[in-house]
Design a protein around this motif. Sequence first.
Motif, PDB file in Angstrom:
ATOM      1  N   ARG B 336      79.601 -45.495  14.429  1.00  0.00           N
ATOM      2  CA  ARG B 336      80.236 -44.817  14.816  1.00  0.00           C
ATOM      3  C   ARG B 336      80.534 -43.810  16.383  1.00  0.00           C
ATOM      4  NH1 ARG B 336      83.415 -45.071  10.063  1.00  0.00           N
ATOM      5  NH2 ARG B 336      85.093 -43.144  11.679  1.00  0.00           N
ATOM      6  N   LEU B 337      82.179 -43.527  16.483  1.00  0.00           N
ATOM      7  CA  LEU B 337      81.858 -42.842  17.394  1.00  0.00           C
ATOM      8  C   LEU B 337      81.181 -40.606  17.907  1.00  0.00           C
ATOM      9  CD1 LEU B 337      85.519 -42.159  19.660  1.00  0.00           C
ATOM     10  CD2 LEU B 337      83.263 -40.150  19.449  1.00  0.00           C
ATOM     11  N   GLY B 338      81.066 -40.186  16.331  1.00  0.00           N
ATOM     12  CA  GLY B 338      80.287 -39.096  16.355  1.00  0.00           C
ATOM     13  C   GLY B 338      78.853 -39.849  16.627  1.00  0.00           C
ATOM     14  N   ASP B 339      78.257 -40.997  15.852  1.00  0.00           N
ATOM     15  CA  ASP B 339      76.786 -41.144  15.926  1.00  0.00           C
ATOM     16  C   ASP B 339      76.637 -41.428  16.978  1.00  0.00           C
ATOM     17  OD1 ASP B 339      77.256 -40.728  12.730  1.00  0.00           O
ATOM     18  OD2 ASP B 339      77.096 -43.105  12.580  1.00  0.00           O
ATOM     19  N   TRP B 340      76.893 -42.254  17.615  1.00  0.00           N
ATOM     20  CA  TRP B 340      77.179 -42.363  19.149  1.00  0.00           C
ATOM     21  C   TRP B 340      76.884 -41.055  20.058  1.00  0.00           C
ATOM     22  CZ3 TRP B 340      80.958 -41.778  23.126  1.00  0.00           C
ATOM     23  CH2 TRP B 340      80.760 -41.711  24.508  1.00  0.00           C
ATOM     24  N   ALA B 341      77.579 -40.204  19.936  1.00  0.00           N
ATOM     25  CA  ALA B 341      77.669 -38.706  20.747  1.00  0.00           C
ATOM     26  C   ALA B 341      77.118 -38.280  20.266  1.00  0.00           C
ATOM     27  CB  ALA B 341      79.133 -38.098  19.950  1.00  0.00           C
ATOM     28  N   GLU B 342      75.971 -38.190  18.934  1.00  0.00           N
ATOM     29  CA  GLU B 342      75.205 -37.589  18.541  1.00  0.00           C
ATOM     30  C   GLU B 342      73.509 -38.331  19.386  1.00  0.00           C
ATOM     31  OE1 GLU B 342      75.182 -36.810  14.202  1.00  0.00           O
ATOM     32  OE2 GLU B 342      77.007 -35.556  15.119  1.00  0.00           O
ATOM     33  N   ARG B 343      73.806 -39.359  19.172  1.00  0.00           N
ATOM     34  CA  ARG B 343      72.388 -40.156  19.241  1.00  0.00           C
ATOM     35  C   ARG B 343      72.190 -40.329  21.124  1.00  0.00           C
ATOM     36  NH1 ARG B 343      72.077 -44.900  22.321  1.00  0.00           N
ATOM     37  NH2 ARG B 343      74.017 -45.827  21.329  1.00  0.00           N
ATOM     38  N   ILE B 344      73.281 -39.687  21.891  1.00  0.00           N
ATOM     39  CA  ILE B 344      72.805 -39.530  23.603  1.00  0.00           C
ATOM     40  C   ILE B 344      73.018 -38.727  23.863  1.00  0.00           C
ATOM     41  CG2 ILE B 344      73.887 -42.397  23.846  1.00  0.00           C
ATOM     42  CD1 ILE B 344      76.355 -40.821  24.668  1.00  0.00           C
ATOM     43  N   GLY B 345      73.098 -37.343  23.103  1.00  0.00           N
ATOM     44  CA  GLY B 345      73.813 -35.846  23.405  1.00  0.00           C
ATOM     45  C   GLY B 345      75.119 -35.962  23.915  1.00  0.00           C
ATOM     46  N   TRP B 346      75.622 -34.886  23.196  1.00  0.00           N
ATOM     47  CA  TRP B 346      76.896 -34.455  23.602  1.00  0.00           C
ATOM     48  C   TRP B 346      76.967 -33.885  25.835  1.00  0.00           C
ATOM     49  CZ3 TRP B 346      80.744 -34.515  21.798  1.00  0.00           C
ATOM     50  CH2 TRP B 346      80.870 -35.470  19.684  1.00  0.00           C
ATOM     51  N   GLU B 347      76.145 -33.837  25.533  1.00  0.00           N
ATOM     52  CA  GLU B 347      75.510 -33.438  27.186  1.00  0.00           C
ATOM     53  C   GLU B 347      76.120 -34.663  27.948  1.00  0.00           C
ATOM     54  OE1 GLU B 347      73.221 -32.950  25.185  1.00  0.00           O
ATOM     55  OE2 GLU B 347      71.030 -32.922  26.266  1.00  0.00           O
ATOM     56  N   ARG B 348      75.708 -36.048  27.795  1.00  0.00           N
ATOM     57  CA  ARG B 348      75.917 -37.184  27.812  1.00  0.00           C
ATOM     58  C   ARG B 348      77.487 -37.852  27.616  1.00  0.00           C
ATOM     59  NH1 ARG B 348      72.571 -36.872  30.739  1.00  0.00           N
ATOM     60  NH2 ARG B 348      70.598 -37.760  30.321  1.00  0.00           N
ATOM     61  N   PHE B 349      77.201 -37.225  25.925  1.00  0.00           N
ATOM     62  CA  PHE B 349      79.079 -38.056  25.884  1.00  0.00           C
ATOM     63  C   PHE B 349      79.892 -36.803  26.434  1.00  0.00           C
ATOM     64  CE2 PHE B 349      83.031 -35.938  24.607  1.00  0.00           C
ATOM     65  CZ  PHE B 349      83.486 -37.462  23.291  1.00  0.00           C
ATOM     66  N   PHE B 350      80.426 -36.430  27.450  1.00  0.00           N
ATOM     67  CA  PHE B 350      80.961 -35.793  28.605  1.00  0.00           C
ATOM     68  C   PHE B 350      80.839 -36.437  29.769  1.00  0.00           C
ATOM     69  CE2 PHE B 350      81.221 -32.160  24.507  1.00  0.00           C
ATOM     70  CZ  PHE B 350      82.445 -31.878  25.520  1.00  0.00           C
ATOM     71  N   GLU B 351      79.695 -36.176  29.805  1.00  0.00           N
ATOM     72  CA  GLU B 351      79.703 -37.160  31.337  1.00  0.00           C
ATOM     73  C   GLU B 351      80.084 -38.471  31.393  1.00  0.00           C
ATOM     74  OE1 GLU B 351      75.396 -36.774  32.977  1.00  0.00           O
ATOM     75  OE2 GLU B 351      75.433 -39.106  33.244  1.00  0.00           O
ATOM     76  N   LYS B 352      79.500 -39.244  30.112  1.00  0.00           N
ATOM     77  CA  LYS B 352      80.012 -40.625  30.081  1.00  0.00           C
ATOM     78  C   LYS B 352      81.674 -41.026  30.056  1.00  0.00           C
ATOM     79  CE  LYS B 352      75.927 -42.695  28.433  1.00  0.00           C
ATOM     80  NZ  LYS B 352      75.131 -44.044  28.722  1.00  0.00           N
ATOM     81  N   CYS B 353      82.132 -39.968  29.457  1.00  0.00           N
ATOM     82  CA  CYS B 353      83.975 -40.073  29.279  1.00  0.00           C
ATOM     83  C   CYS B 353      83.774 -39.509  30.091  1.00  0.00           C
ATOM     84  CB  CYS B 353      83.968 -39.425  27.780  1.00  0.00           C
ATOM     85  SG  CYS B 353      83.590 -39.913  26.349  1.00  0.00           S
ATOM     86  N   ASP B 354      83.877 -38.423  31.337  1.00  0.00           N
ATOM     87  CA  ASP B 354      84.233 -37.586  32.568  1.00  0.00           C
ATOM     88  C   ASP B 354      85.171 -37.322  32.150  1.00  0.00           C
ATOM     89  OD1 ASP B 354      84.858 -37.431  34.839  1.00  0.00           O
ATOM     90  OD2 ASP B 354      86.031 -39.355  35.067  1.00  0.00           O
TER      91      ASP B 354
END
Lengths: 437, 381
Positions: B336-354
Amino acid sequence: MAKHKTPLLDQLESGPWPSFVSDIKQEAEHRHANPDGIEYQIPVDVCDDLLGLLEMSYEDGETHWKHGGIVGVFGYGGGVIGRYCDQPQKFPGVAHFHTVRVAQPAGKYYSTEYLRKLMDLWDFRGSGLTNMHGATGDLVWLGTTTPQLEEIFWTLTHDLNTDLGGSGSNLRTPASCLGQSRCEYACYDTQSLNYAMTLEYQDELHRPAFPYKFKFKFDGCPNGCVASIARSDFSVIGTWKDDIKIDHDAVMGYVKGEFAPNAGAHSGRDWGKFDIEKEVVALCPTGCMSWDGSKLSIDNKECYRCMHCINTMPRALHIGDERGASIFVGAKAPILDGAQMGSLLVPFVPVEDPYDEVKEVVENLWDWWMEEGKNRERIGETIRRMSFQKMLEVTGIKADPRHVQEPRTNPYIFWKEEDVTGGWERDINEFRKRHQR
Amino acid sequence: MAFISAGYNPDKPMEGRISDIGPRKFDEFYPPVIARNKGKWLYHEIVEPGILMHKAESGEEVYTVRCGGARLVSVTHVREICDIADKFSGGFVRFTTRNNIEFMVESKDEALKLKAELNSRKFAAGSHKFPVGGTGAGITNIVHTQGWVHCHTPATDASGTVKVVMDEVFAEFGAHNMPAPLRISMACCLNMCGAVHCSDIAILGYHRKPPLIDHEYLDNLCEIPLAVAACPTGAIRPSKTEINGKTVNSVAIKNERCMFCGNCYTMCPSLPLSDKEGDGLVIMAGGKISNRISNPKFSKVVVAFIPNEPPRWPTLAKVVRQIVDAYAKDARKYERLGDWAERIGWERFFEKCDLEFTEHLIDDFRDPAYYTWRQTTNFKW
Ligand code: HEM
Ligand code: HEM
Ligand code: SF4
Ligand code: SF4
Ligand code: SF4
Ligand code: SF4
C-alpha cells in the motif's frame, strides 16, 4: 434554455468521469418538461437555482449556504439538517433547502420497486437531487422546504415502512459491509447485527441524549470495507479463533499458475510468475507460514489474522470456524486532539442473535459516557481524559496484553488506595518512632 | 403548485403517527441467488476489471458488475439505474460504501453484455454515466462530503474536486495496474465528515483566515456564550465594541489561536470565515484501513496548501498524478502507498513524488507532535 448561465460549471461536463453538473442539468430539464404531470411541491426551478448558486460559489471561491437552525419532524432530534442560502432573492428555488437523511437498508441492497417509490416521493416533495449515499451511510436527500418535512416523514413511515436516519448528538445511522450476503470472508452476519442494533436503539437514534454523536459500524473481517476502525465510535470487526482452513490442492493450483493470485486483482500488469514463497510466506507479518516446496503450513497460534494470505489465495485458504468479532472503541476524525483509531476493548465476542453480548458492551459504555462525557466530547476523547483503565472498569473487562501495542514506558502508575496493602492512612507519630525529625 | 397533504395533521401531530421503525430489513432486497447462498460463499474471482464472480458451496455463481458514478445523483439518474436493473439483474441493485453501483447477474455472458451496456451510456455533454471498474488493485471511486453544493463551512467544493481527480485517474479506475488498491477520499473542511484521515490519498479543504466578526449584528443573531463555547481552542471571548458611537456586545478572537474549523460559524452566523484567497486544499497520503500485512494507519500531510482553482483545479490533479505515478512505478506488489513510503522513508517519498517539503509538514499540534520527529541516525541522504 438554462435559467442561469454557468460557464464555470459547464467545464465540469467534459472529461470521462460521470458529471454531476450534467446530471443536475438533466434533472432541471426533466422538471420543466414534467412528463408525468407531477404537482411539484417545491419550486420547479430548484435545480436551475442550485446550479446558479453553485456557479456563484465557483466565481467567489466561497460557499453561499448558511447554517440552518433547528428544523425537523415532531418528536425527533435528528434526521433533518436545516439549510438556507444567502442569496434568496436571486435564487428563490433554493432559499430553503433542507437535507433529509433516510435510513438505508443494511448493506445497501435495493429492489427497483422500493427505490422507485423512494425516488417518486423525493421527486414530488423535494429537489429530485440525492446522495447515494452520504458518508455515514444513509440516503441523503438534498433540498426541500420546511412544510414538506412532516409530509415526507408521513409517506416514508406509512407507505414505505422507512424511517429517518440520525444527525446531531445522538446515535448516527449505523452501517455495515455486505458481509455474508456475498463475501466469503465474513465472520458474522454484519447486516443482521446492524439491523438488530438499529432497531434496538431507535430512541438513541432519534432523540439526542448523548454528549455528542455516536457511530456504530460493522465490518465482517479485518479487511475493513466500511472502515469501521477509523470512522466509528463503536467498531465491530469479524474475527476467528481457530485455524485457517487450507485446501492443499487449491494451493498447488496457485503455485502452478492455474488460478490468478488475489482473485485477479493484479491482472493489469505483468508481475511475473506467482511465487508463493515471496508473495505469501515472506509477506506474512507474523512469519507463521512455511512452504516446503509442496506443502503450505501455518502455525495458527502465531497468526494474527491479517487476511493477507487469504486475500491472496481465496480458493485455497478460508477463515476459521470458531467465529465472532473484536470490538474497538473511540475512532474519530482529527478534530480536536488529533485523529483517533478505534482502540481494542473486547478481543473476542460471540456475535449471535439476539446479540446480547454486544449490546451489553454498548450500554455500559453509554451509561458511563452520558454520565461523565463533556458537551461535544466524543467517547474516544472521554477515554483519553479519564483513562483506558476507567473504560475497563465501567465495562467490567479485565486488562489483557491484547489491549496495548506495548506496555507503558513510564512508571507513573496511579495506584488506588485499595490496591496498596494497609491503605494510605498512616500515623505520623508511629513513623517518627522509627525516624527522627 | 398547490400544497398536497400526505395525511399529516399539524393540529394533531400525534394522530396516526408512526415513528421509530428504522430502515427496511435488508433481506427483502436480496437478489434470489444471494438469498439462496448467503453465508455459503466459497471464493471469488475478478473476471476482468469491474466484474466479480462469487462461487458458492452449492456450485452457483453470481457475477457482479460494478460501475462508478457521482455521489450526487438525480431521481432521473436513479430511475435509469432501476431500468437497467429491471432489464438485466432481476430488479435488484446495490450501492457500495464508496458510492459505486453493483448489478448482480447469474452468468458471465450476461455480465459482459451488461458491462458493454453500462459503458455505452453517456450524458448529453459526453461524460460516462456508468463507467465499469473500481475493482482489484486499481483506483476506485472517491468517498466525499458536500462542499459548496450543500454546506456552510466548506473551504472548497467536493463534487468538483472529485470530478477533476476521477477524470485524471479514469484509466486507473478501469484497470488493475496499481501495486495494491489505492483509496482516495475527500472532505471539504477539517471537520472531515468523510473521515478521510486513513486514506492512501486524502484531499481536504482548509481555511486559512480566522472568522470575520459582524459586530453590528452579532448580538442580535447569536448567543454569545454558545459562540464562545463552540471554539475548540478557546480563541473566542466575549467583548464590547464601539459601532457608530454605540457600545455593543460582541466577541473578540485571538487570531493566532484559531485553527480555522468553522465551529463558531455553525453556532453564530455573524462569524463567517470563507475566503477566496485564504481557502484551499491540503493533501494527505499514506493512510489505510485494512489490517492486511501492516496495521491500519493515519494519512500524513504531504502538501500543506494548494489554492482553490475552480472549476478544474489543475494543480490538485497534477499533484495527485505525481503521487500515483511515483507509487505505481516504485512500490512492490501488494504494498500500500503508506507501506511503500515507510519502506523507502518519507525523505525518499518527497523526492520520488517531486513534492517540496516545507516546515508546515512538521507536526506542532499538541502532544503527539514529538513522536513524529526523528530520534535516530537512521535516515537517508
Ligand atoms: C464540529 C464539528 C462538525 C460540524 C459543525 C459538522 C457539521 C456538519 C454538517 C452541517 C453536515 C451536513 C452537511 C449537509 O449535508 O448539509 C455534516 C455532515 C456530516 N458530518 Fe459533520 N460536522 C462536524 C464534525 C464531524 C466529524 C468529526 C465527523 C466524522 C468523524 C462528521 C461526520 C459527518 C458525516 C459523515 C456527514 C455526512 C456528510 C456527507 O455524507 O456529505 N462530522 N456535518
Ligand atoms: C517529580 C519528579 C522527579 C523528582 C522529584 C526526581 C528526583 C530525583 C532525585 C532526588 C534524584 C537523585 C537520587 C540520588 O541522589 O540518588 C534523581 C535521580 C534521577 N532521576 Fe529523577 N526525579 C524526578 C523525575 C525524573 C524523571 C521524569 C526522570 C526521567 C525520565 C528522572 C530520571 C532520573 C535519573 C536517570 C536519575 C539518576 C539515577 C541514577 O543515576 O541512579 N527523574 N531524581
Ligand atoms: S469487511 Fe471483510 S467481510 Fe466485509 S465485505 Fe469487506 S472483506 Fe468481506
Ligand atoms: S492471516 Fe496474515 S498473519 Fe495469518 S497466516 Fe495469513 S498472512 Fe500470516
Ligand atoms: S466536511 Fe465540513 S464542509 Fe464538508 S460537509 Fe462536513 S462540515 Fe460541511
Ligand atoms: S474557526 Fe474554529 S478555532 Fe477559529 S475561532 Fe472559530 S471555532 Fe475557534
